[in-house]
Design an enzyme around this catalytic site. Sequence first.
Site, PDB file in Angstrom:
ATOM      1  N   HIS A 217       8.985  36.604  62.263  1.00  0.00           N
ATOM      2  CA  HIS A 217       9.120  34.536  61.715  1.00  0.00           C
ATOM      3  C   HIS A 217       8.429  34.073  62.894  1.00  0.00           C
ATOM      4  O   HIS A 217       9.077  34.256  64.521  1.00  0.00           O
ATOM      5  CB  HIS A 217      10.281  34.039  60.625  1.00  0.00           C
TER       6      HIS A 217
ATOM      7  N   TYR B 138      14.463  24.406  56.361  1.00  0.00           N
ATOM      8  CA  TYR B 138      15.813  23.737  56.335  1.00  0.00           C
ATOM      9  C   TYR B 138      15.319  22.177  55.767  1.00  0.00           C
ATOM     10  O   TYR B 138      14.724  21.231  56.510  1.00  0.00           O
ATOM     11  CB  TYR B 138      16.186  22.983  57.843  1.00  0.00           C
TER      12      TYR B 138
ATOM     13  N   PRO C 210      26.275  27.442  59.532  1.00  0.00           N
ATOM     14  CA  PRO C 210      25.335  28.856  59.727  1.00  0.00           C
ATOM     15  C   PRO C 210      23.954  27.944  59.478  1.00  0.00           C
ATOM     16  O   PRO C 210      23.209  28.340  59.875  1.00  0.00           O
ATOM     17  CB  PRO C 210      25.923  29.143  58.175  1.00  0.00           C
TER      18      PRO C 210
ATOM     19  N   LYS D 238      23.333  31.188  63.650  1.00  0.00           N
ATOM     20  CA  LYS D 238      23.899  31.743  65.221  1.00  0.00           C
ATOM     21  C   LYS D 238      24.899  32.760  65.538  1.00  0.00           C
ATOM     22  O   LYS D 238      24.767  33.722  66.220  1.00  0.00           O
ATOM     23  CB  LYS D 238      24.108  30.299  65.812  1.00  0.00           C
TER      24      LYS D 238
ATOM     25  N   TYR E  66      16.529  27.427  68.767  1.00  0.00           N
ATOM     26  CA  TYR E  66      16.770  28.160  67.264  1.00  0.00           C
ATOM     27  C   TYR E  66      15.932  30.154  67.530  1.00  0.00           C
ATOM     28  O   TYR E  66      16.738  30.571  67.356  1.00  0.00           O
ATOM     29  CB  TYR E  66      15.430  27.530  66.609  1.00  0.00           C
TER      30      TYR E  66
HETATM   31  P1  RFL Z   1      32.738  40.277  60.040  1.00  0.00           P
HETATM   32  O1  RFL Z   1      31.085  40.537  59.500  1.00  0.00           O
HETATM   33  O2  RFL Z   1      33.273  39.350  59.348  1.00  0.00           O
HETATM   34  O3  RFL Z   1      33.448  41.719  60.669  1.00  0.00           O
HETATM   35  C1  RFL Z   1      34.865  41.903  60.484  1.00  0.00           C
HETATM   36  C2  RFL Z   1      35.132  42.928  59.925  1.00  0.00           C
HETATM   37  O4  RFL Z   1      37.030  42.823  60.339  1.00  0.00           O
HETATM   38  C3  RFL Z   1      37.061  43.434  59.237  1.00  0.00           C
HETATM   39  N1  RFL Z   1      38.602  43.280  59.606  1.00  0.00           N
HETATM   40  C4  RFL Z   1      39.714  43.466  59.819  1.00  0.00           C
HETATM   41  N2  RFL Z   1      39.959  45.660  60.181  1.00  0.00           N
HETATM   42  C5  RFL Z   1      41.231  45.681  60.744  1.00  0.00           C
HETATM   43  N3  RFL Z   1      42.192  45.578  60.568  1.00  0.00           N
HETATM   44  C6  RFL Z   1      42.769  44.086  60.418  1.00  0.00           C
HETATM   45  N4  RFL Z   1      43.282  43.319  60.468  1.00  0.00           N
HETATM   46  C7  RFL Z   1      41.139  43.325  60.510  1.00  0.00           C
HETATM   47  N5  RFL Z   1      40.604  41.632  59.987  1.00  0.00           N
HETATM   48  C8  RFL Z   1      39.338  42.439  59.230  1.00  0.00           C
HETATM   49  C9  RFL Z   1      37.198  42.893  58.263  1.00  0.00           C
HETATM   50  O5  RFL Z   1      37.116  43.054  56.595  1.00  0.00           O
HETATM   51  C10 RFL Z   1      35.482  42.869  58.874  1.00  0.00           C
HETATM   52  O6  RFL Z   1      34.611  44.396  58.146  1.00  0.00           O
HETATM   53  O7  RFL Z   1      32.207  39.597  62.031  1.00  0.00           O
HETATM   54  P2  RFL Z   1      32.101  40.442  62.929  1.00  0.00           P
HETATM   55  O8  RFL Z   1      31.905  41.646  63.400  1.00  0.00           O
HETATM   56  O9  RFL Z   1      31.848  39.558  64.068  1.00  0.00           O
HETATM   57  O10 RFL Z   1      29.913  39.721  62.486  1.00  0.00           O
HETATM   58  C11 RFL Z   1      30.123  37.815  62.564  1.00  0.00           C
HETATM   59  C12 RFL Z   1      28.702  38.050  61.379  1.00  0.00           C
HETATM   60  O11 RFL Z   1      29.767  38.342  60.207  1.00  0.00           O
HETATM   61  C13 RFL Z   1      29.412  36.362  61.402  1.00  0.00           C
HETATM   62  O12 RFL Z   1      28.869  35.592  62.413  1.00  0.00           O
HETATM   63  C14 RFL Z   1      28.222  35.999  60.147  1.00  0.00           C
HETATM   64  O13 RFL Z   1      27.753  36.475  58.664  1.00  0.00           O
HETATM   65  C15 RFL Z   1      27.887  34.323  59.756  1.00  0.00           C
HETATM   66  N6  RFL Z   1      27.533  33.966  58.647  1.00  0.00           N
HETATM   67  C16 RFL Z   1      26.291  33.632  58.666  1.00  0.00           C
HETATM   68  N7  RFL Z   1      25.513  33.844  60.119  1.00  0.00           N
HETATM   69  C17 RFL Z   1      24.552  33.088  60.291  1.00  0.00           C
HETATM   70  O14 RFL Z   1      23.621  33.411  61.075  1.00  0.00           O
HETATM   71  N8  RFL Z   1      23.892  33.394  58.756  1.00  0.00           N
HETATM   72  C18 RFL Z   1      24.597  33.037  58.008  1.00  0.00           C
HETATM   73  O15 RFL Z   1      23.417  32.259  57.047  1.00  0.00           O
HETATM   74  C19 RFL Z   1      25.449  33.354  57.890  1.00  0.00           C
HETATM   75  N9  RFL Z   1      25.800  33.520  56.514  1.00  0.00           N
HETATM   76  C20 RFL Z   1      28.718  34.116  57.917  1.00  0.00           C
HETATM   77  C21 RFL Z   1      27.141  33.130  56.256  1.00  0.00           C
HETATM   78  C22 RFL Z   1      29.618  33.991  56.932  1.00  0.00           C
HETATM   79  C23 RFL Z   1      30.445  34.210  55.994  1.00  0.00           C
HETATM   80  N10 RFL Z   1      31.856  34.401  56.119  1.00  0.00           N
HETATM   81  C24 RFL Z   1      32.313  34.612  57.148  1.00  0.00           C
HETATM   82  C25 RFL Z   1      32.642  33.962  54.678  1.00  0.00           C
HETATM   83  C26 RFL Z   1      28.437  33.565  55.372  1.00  0.00           C
HETATM   84  C27 RFL Z   1      29.544  34.013  55.200  1.00  0.00           C
HETATM   85  C28 RFL Z   1      30.089  33.257  53.250  1.00  0.00           C
HETATM   86  C1  PHB Z   2      19.543  33.331  55.574  1.00  0.00           C
HETATM   87  O1  PHB Z   2      18.792  34.089  54.800  1.00  0.00           O
HETATM   88  O2  PHB Z   2      21.092  33.871  55.060  1.00  0.00           O
HETATM   89  C2  PHB Z   2      20.245  32.373  56.350  1.00  0.00           C
HETATM   90  C3  PHB Z   2      19.131  31.872  57.037  1.00  0.00           C
HETATM   91  C4  PHB Z   2      19.105  31.021  58.093  1.00  0.00           C
HETATM   92  C5  PHB Z   2      20.213  30.148  58.091  1.00  0.00           C
HETATM   93  C6  PHB Z   2      21.706  30.278  57.547  1.00  0.00           C
HETATM   94  C7  PHB Z   2      21.563  31.626  56.789  1.00  0.00           C
HETATM   95  O3  PHB Z   2      20.519  28.946  58.665  1.00  0.00           O
END
Ligand code: RFL
Ligand code: PHB
Length: 402
Positions: free
Chosen positions: A75, A204, A296, A300, A394
């Site tokens: 993108h 956005y 989100p 980041k 960004y």
């Molecule tokens: P994760 O992905 O939460 O992985 C952590 C892992 O640790 C496990 N765990 C354990 N394992 C052993 N013993 C324990 N006691 C444990 N407790 C937990 C969990 O099961 C899990 O598998 O963290 P990590 O690797 O740091 O990665 C970070 C990203 O996942 C996170 O920053 C992003 O996904 C945040 N986020 C988003 N970020 C974006 O940049 N764009 C998004 O659109 C976006 N959507 C989101 C999101 C985070 C969400 N959360 C946390 C609810 C949407 C959601 C719903």
């Molecule tokens: C997504 O595609 O899940 C997404 C993209 C950009 C954002 C948040 C979520 O800022």
Amino acid sequence: MKTLKTQVAIIGAGPAGLLLGQLLAKQGISNLILERVSGDYVLGRIRAGILEQGLANLVREAGVAERMDAEGEVHEGVEFAVDGVRKHIDLKGLTGGDVVICYGQTELTKDLMDARQAAGLLTCYEAANVQLHDIAESTPSVTFDYEGEKHSLCCDYIAGCDGFHGTSRQSIPADKRTEYERVYPFGWLGLLSDTPPASEELIYCKSERGFALASRRSATRSRYYLQVPLTDNVEEWSDDDVWAELKRRLPQDVAENMVTGPSLEKSIAPLRSFVCEPMQYGRLFLVGDAAHIVPPTGAKGLNLAASDVHTLYKVLTRVYQENDTACIARYSEVALKRVWHGERFSWWLSNMLHDYGDEGGSGVDAKMLDRFMDSERDYFLNTEAGRRVLATQYVGLPYEEV
Ligand code: RFL
Ligand code: PHB
């Protein structure tokens, strides 16, 4: 009790834990991952979609980029729409060539899992009761229950990659850490569907009815989000309700283009800014969501997890290959500098694009905050200097060297 040994014990098989494990293994540093849930459960969580170039390069360095490079979409720009008026931000032009890659976190996680399995590296899924011991000593260990047996894993270092609700951060004595937190007065309702996206680029949108985001995973898979009150339950939102509300919030021409269909996934996530300082204690390092959460809005979360991984991977490589233990103390300081930039950017972009109702914030009431944000939106979307600042952050700031 079964006893195991490794150099680096990694808690959590999310993207942070898996990427770190792959990078360390490539440098000949042994590691074992303990994950609380099953691999299928990890892959069922639909999260981020936008990868900065720093993360993409790290995935390439780990040797796991084949599918990302083949299927991920480059993108070169992103759009913002304020009350129906669309503004294109030319990321590539404004940053001197930087772009982002649209590739789902789920796909990246799957690639990392497959690579780990192919390399014969051990991940203990469904490891229960994970507990960290002696993290301030030179011989830390982790105990856990796995396949009906108690295990003890002896290691040199522990990487806490276990997300916001994990156990690692709680293992640092409360008086040795400082936590900063802002919980936002709304959440995001996300919907994934196998329908062609309404737009080539992400949009956005700030509208009178609140924030909306039109995102995508591919030419045939869409991802949409809506700002919703924290009191809403996802069961109260039928697919038709979500599509109808998106139509009201997206610019008219985009709404007319939108193809609707059944949801593959639908969930509500609360929005939070959170940082734990420092990100290390003794032989424990916190990585990714275990140490910090962003709303989100700036995409980041995953990207900050990746820059932490980069920093820790460089530190541990120097420790094992050059016997440079002095650099260990630098991990938190180097990681936090970039983390705070991402935190500030995500908070700021959230402020600009959401409806805060009567709440206001930053010590000003809602009406005045809205005027301040009018001015921010005007400057950062309508001036070259403003657009450049927005674009530079960004696409992601450069990684800090240790
Ligand atoms: P994760 O992905 O939460 O992985 C952590 C892992 O640790 C496990 N765990 C354990 N394992 C052993 N013993 C324990 N006691 C444990 N407790 C937990 C969990 O099961 C899990 O598998 O963290 P990590 O690797 O740091 O990665 C970070 C990203 O996942 C996170 O920053 C992003 O996904 C945040 N986020 C988003 N970020 C974006 O940049 N764009 C998004 O659109 C976006 N959507 C989101 C999101 C985070 C969400 N959360 C946390 C609810 C949407 C959601 C719903
Ligand atoms: C997504 O595609 O899940 C997404 C993209 C950009 C954002 C948040 C979520 O800022």
